[in-house]
Design a protein around this motif. Structure first.
Motif, short mmCIF file in Angstrom:
data_model
loop_
_atom_site.label_atom_id
_atom_site.label_comp_id
_atom_site.label_asym_id
_atom_site.label_seq_id
_atom_site.Cartn_x
_atom_site.Cartn_y
_atom_site.Cartn_z
N LEU A 1 0.83 -1.20 0.00
CA LEU A 1 0.00 0.00 0.00
C LEU A 1 0.87 1.26 0.00
O LEU A 1 0.59 2.21 -0.73
CB LEU A 1 -0.95 0.00 1.21
N ALA A 2 1.95 1.25 0.78
CA ALA A 2 2.88 2.38 0.79
C ALA A 2 3.48 2.58 -0.61
O ALA A 2 3.56 3.71 -1.10
CB ALA A 2 3.98 2.18 1.82
N ARG A 3 3.84 1.50 -1.24
CA ARG A 3 4.42 1.60 -2.59
C ARG A 3 3.40 2.13 -3.58
O ARG A 3 3.71 2.99 -4.42
CB ARG A 3 4.92 0.22 -3.01
N LEU A 4 2.16 1.63 -3.52
CA LEU A 4 1.11 2.09 -4.42
C LEU A 4 0.87 3.59 -4.24
O LEU A 4 0.82 4.35 -5.21
CB LEU A 4 -0.19 1.31 -4.18
N VAL A 5 0.72 4.03 -3.01
CA VAL A 5 0.46 5.44 -2.74
C VAL A 5 1.63 6.30 -3.22
O VAL A 5 1.42 7.34 -3.87
CB VAL A 5 0.16 5.67 -1.25
#
Length: 173
Positions: free
Chosen positions: A153-157
């Motif tokens: 999720l951190a990577r996606l954001v």
């Protein structure tokens, strides 16, 4: 000149999207709708004992997650809104005693915004309420799945935010 791979969200795709990405889009929409319809932010605000709208809570959260006081423009950048919008929110939060202006030690002409004790406590209660809700939703997940979710999720954001910043920098279209 914009990078060739930076198509705007409204431009026609150059090829058929990959099936795995096509399968993710409805899930993102479903998640967003569930959180919005479930009034998660509003419930957390109520649990925190605050009667604030989402933008005002966004200012408090931006200050809560910062390493120190912020300028109006820094808050606006974190919230991805324009400065005048944040200025109005800060003025309303000041009147309620939830934030205060302090002198910028690097520029006497500027001021920084920081939460008051009441503002920090309210933001902490809000965060605790959100985290408790998500912890309960993920209670049956194995630790590795929770770690994977946080990492991905951190990577996606980060990637989505960077790509949108390029749209702003080079213009859409």
């Amino acid at each position: 000149m914009p990078p060739e791979s930076a198509e705007s969200p409204g431009s026609p795709p150059s090829e058929e999207p990959p099936a795995d990405l096509l399968a993710v889009l409805p899930r993102i929409i479903q998640f967003s709708a569930a959180v919005t319809k479930g009034r998660l932010a509003e419930r957390a605000t109520e649990a925190a004992g605050l009667s604030l709208d989402r933008p005002a809570m966004g200012v408090l959260l931006s200050l809560r997650t910062a390493d120190g006081p912020l300028r109006i423009g820094e808050i606006a950048d974190r919230m991805q809104v324009v400065g005048p919008h944040v200025t109005r929110q800060v003025q309303a939060l000041e009147k309620r005693g939830l934030v205060r202006r302090v002198a910028d030690p690097h520029d006497r002409r500027a001021s920084l915004i920081e939460p008051t004790e009441a503002g920090a406590e309210g933001a902490n209660r809000y965060v605790a309420s959100l985290l408790a809700w998500f912890a309960e939703a993920l209670t049956d997940w194995p630790p590795q799945d929770r770690d994977d979710l946080a990492r991905l999720l951190a990577r996606l954001v980060d990637d989505v935010t960077a790509r949108l910043a390029r749209f702003d920098e080079y213009g859409e279209g």
